[in-house]
Design a protein around this motif. Structure first.
Motif, short mmCIF file in Angstrom:
data_model
loop_
_atom_site.label_atom_id
_atom_site.label_comp_id
_atom_site.label_asym_id
_atom_site.label_seq_id
_atom_site.Cartn_x
_atom_site.Cartn_y
_atom_site.Cartn_z
N UNK A 137 10.86 3.43 -3.11
CA UNK A 137 11.14 3.52 -4.55
C UNK A 137 9.89 3.24 -5.37
N UNK A 138 9.10 2.25 -4.92
CA UNK A 138 7.87 1.93 -5.64
C UNK A 138 6.90 3.11 -5.58
N UNK A 139 6.83 3.76 -4.42
CA UNK A 139 5.95 4.91 -4.28
C UNK A 139 6.44 6.07 -5.16
N UNK A 140 7.78 6.25 -5.23
CA UNK A 140 8.33 7.32 -6.08
C UNK A 140 8.04 7.06 -7.54
N UNK A 141 8.16 5.79 -7.98
CA UNK A 141 7.86 5.42 -9.37
C UNK A 141 6.40 5.70 -9.68
N UNK A 142 5.51 5.32 -8.73
CA UNK A 142 4.07 5.55 -8.93
C UNK A 142 3.78 7.04 -9.10
N UNK A 143 4.40 7.87 -8.25
CA UNK A 143 4.14 9.31 -8.31
C UNK A 143 4.71 9.92 -9.59
#
Length: 619
Positions: A270-276
């Motif tokens: 989820x953190x990676x998706x938010x960053x992207x």
């Protein structure tokens, strides 16, 4: 039927949270084992339930008129009371009723004009006396005396008894009162093995509910049907005895750890998706408001996730490892026709046995049978009244006493460094391995609990030059995790181990020989469970003759004629076979295989005895 309901209990001491959210439901005839690390708050919870302290928040609902028996501290009795008198105070009401009946009987003999009223009163009080079990008082008292083995304490003034002896008397008194909720805090600490086993059977038939704090794993298995683990200020309930709890907790921990790992993986994604999303939103021309909103929505979803706490798969335990120093002679101790008496009263009589290198011998018996006295004889602290004790020339002893006394006024770290030559920084690192962290190393000795004193003594022993360990009740005051760590360290110890203990799990796990003191001395080639079974079913397999010295000088007429050299070679071969067999016994966990090996070992020992007789006769 509910007798006590505890909801969301909290308690602080000195600004530290001891209990943070404790809930527990106790029903009539419940058998609950309360376990937890030393300092986890078990005694605090018991005192709150017994209404000796008050909670900071939460509620304790108790059945109206609930009678609770809890040995929180030793009560004060009249200074002329004996141990027997204290036991009888459990029946104060019935004893008063008995005195009233005796007075009515005297009145009926003198006040003939009031005979009808006296008879009516006498009938009513007799019925009440019988209804409350008044005619069973003597048998109840006798049962308690025999079960807890209180005979030696009955006629002595209560105030002159030791703390442990007073605790035994007061335990008996509390059991006699038969409260609806019986709270026991380490009840086996001052009891010998026979008394512990009697207490197990007593509690199995007890009519009320029982809440027990204990580190005795066999006792918990025999008595409780639920385990309440107090950890980090909260209680987790397990429906079963201690063995069930161990398996179930391991299963739950693995499930929790798997769930934690899966959640961490999801959070990372989820953190990676938010960053992207944010990156793509910024790279769009113009910047994409829609992607920003989606990233913000995902952030809120991430914040709402209830985080799973990373479980501790391995509890903190003392880092124990005993190293042997120097080669031990084959013969560690030889005890020949040893007796000892105090004030002309014999305690130990005609003891004959030998302890060899790498032997693991447990010494068991009733309180007062001379177990600790035998240890002091081996240590040289006492001289025998008669007989001879020979110690091997290369023996280096490490001794752990049941009573641990350190110099008063000293700090923990200073006591440690006085024995172990280390600088302060290294000493603190070593003490941390025994769970003495940070400023606790500077605590005065007087402030240490029984468990902490035991851990400090173990820390000193680990750094000592030894190849023989002599231990007197080493598991007393240690929590279950520390007991496990001690047992694992002793399993790896390559020297000779001699111990007095009433912890049956400890006795069965570590020892290959059991020396049983009970007026006579009996030596069994197996752990406590084997020895106990043998004593109940048949005569001991290796009972030692009272005069082994004279017996050795009489060669058996049936012995085959051999040269001295042949006898020596036979003895050497049999000793090698015995060593290999002992190694197999230490490694096997199968009960049937263990019994077969014990049978073979018994035959080998008998063959060795015969060869030794022939060897000594030829000298």
């Amino acid at each position: 039927m509910m007798i006590c309901d505890i909801q969301h209990l909290t308690k602080q001491f000195g600004g530290d949270d001891i209990l943070t959210d404790v809930s527990l439901f106790i029903e009539h005839q419940d058998r609950i084992g309360l376990i937890g690390r030393n300092g986890s708050g078990k005694t605090t919870l018991l005192r709150l339930i017994a209404r000796l302290d008050s909670e900071d928040s939460g509620t304790i609902y108790q059945k109206s008129g609930l009678s609770i028996g809890y040995l929180a501290q030793l009560p004060v009795f009249d200074n002329v009371m004996t141990g027997r008198d204290v036991l009888w105070t459990a029946f104060a009401t019935l004893v008063g009723l008995q005195h009233s009946l005796q007075q009515i009987e005297r009145d009926m003999a003198t006040k003939t004009d009031q005979i009808e009223q006296l008879l009516e009163r006498y009938t009513q009080e007799t019925e009440a006396f019988e209804r409350q079990g008044g005619y069973l008082l003597d048998s109840k008292i006798d049962r308690m005396i025999n079960g807890l083995q209180l005979h030696a304490l009955l006629d002595r003034p209560f105030e002159q008894l030791s703390g442990g002896e007073q605790t035994k008397i007061c335990l008996g008194r509390m059991l006699l009162t038969e409260p609806e909720l019986l709270i026991l805090d380490e009840p086996t600490n001052h009891l010998d093995l026979d008394a512990v086993e009697w207490l197990e059977s007593f509690l199995a038939d007890y009519a009320g509910a029982v809440l027990i704090v204990s580190h005795d794993r066999v006792f918990l298995d025999a008595v409780v049907t639920r385990i309440a683990e107090l950890e980090e200020g909260q209680i987790q309930l397990y429906q079963g005895n201690y063995t069930f709890y161990v398996k179930e907790k391991e299963r739950l921990l693995l499930e929790q750890f798997h769930a934690y790992q899966e959640q961490q993986k999801k959070i990372k994604q989820m953190k990676e998706a938010i960053r992207r999303l944010r990156q793509w939103a910024n790279e769009a021309s113009p910047p994409s408001e829609k992607l920003f909103r989606k990233a913000k929505s995902m952030e809120r979803a991430l914040a709402r996730i209830e985080r799973i706490k990373r479980p501790k798969l391995d509890a903190e335990t003392p880092d124990l490892a005993f190293a042997t120093h120097g080669k031990t002679s084959r013969m560690v101790y030889r005890v020949e026709d040893v007796s000892i008496a105090f004030s002309k009263q014999p305690l130990l009589h005609s003891l004959n046995f030998e302890i060899s290198a790498k032997d693991r011998i447990a010494i068991v018996g009733a309180n007062g049978s001379g177990k600790s006295t035998l240890l002091h004889l081996l240590l040289g602290h006492l001289e025998p009244t008669s007989g001879l004790i020979t110690r091997g020339p290369s023996v280096k002893i490490g001794y752990l006493s049941q009573r641990i006394d350190f110099p008063p006024g000293e700090r923990l770290i200073d006591v440690f460094r006085a024995t172990v030559n280390l600088d302060e920084g290294t000493a603190r690192q070593r003490l941390a391995q025994f769970l003495f962290f940070g400023p606790r190393v500077f605590l005065p000795i007087e402030a240490l609990s029984g468990g902490e004193r035991m851990r400090l003594m173990l820390a000193i022993l680990v750094h000592s030059d030894l190849n023989v360990l002599i231990l007197d009740e080493p598991t007393n005051h240690l929590d279950i995790e520390s007991r496990d760590a001690l047992e694992e360290a002793l399993e790896s110890f390559d020297g000779t181990l001699i111990a007095v203990s009433h912890d049956r799990y400890f006795l069965n796990r570590l020892f290959t020989k059991t020396l049983w003191l009970d007026q006579t001395m009996e030596l069994f080639p197996g752990p406590y469970a084997y020895a106990s079974t043998k004593r109940q079913t048949q005569p001991p397999v290796a009972k030692i003759p009272k005069n082994v010295v004279s017996a050795k000088k009489r060669p058996s007429p049936s012995l085959p004629v051999q040269t001295t050299r042949q006898v020596e070679e036979t003895i050497e071969r049999l000793e090698q076979e015995l060593t290999m067999l002992d190694r197999q016994l230490a490694e096997t966990t199968d009960y049937e295989e263990t019994m077969k090996l014990f049978s073979v070992r018994e035959q080998l020992v008998q063959q060795l005895d015969v060869q030794y007789e022939q060897f000594l006769a030829s000298e």
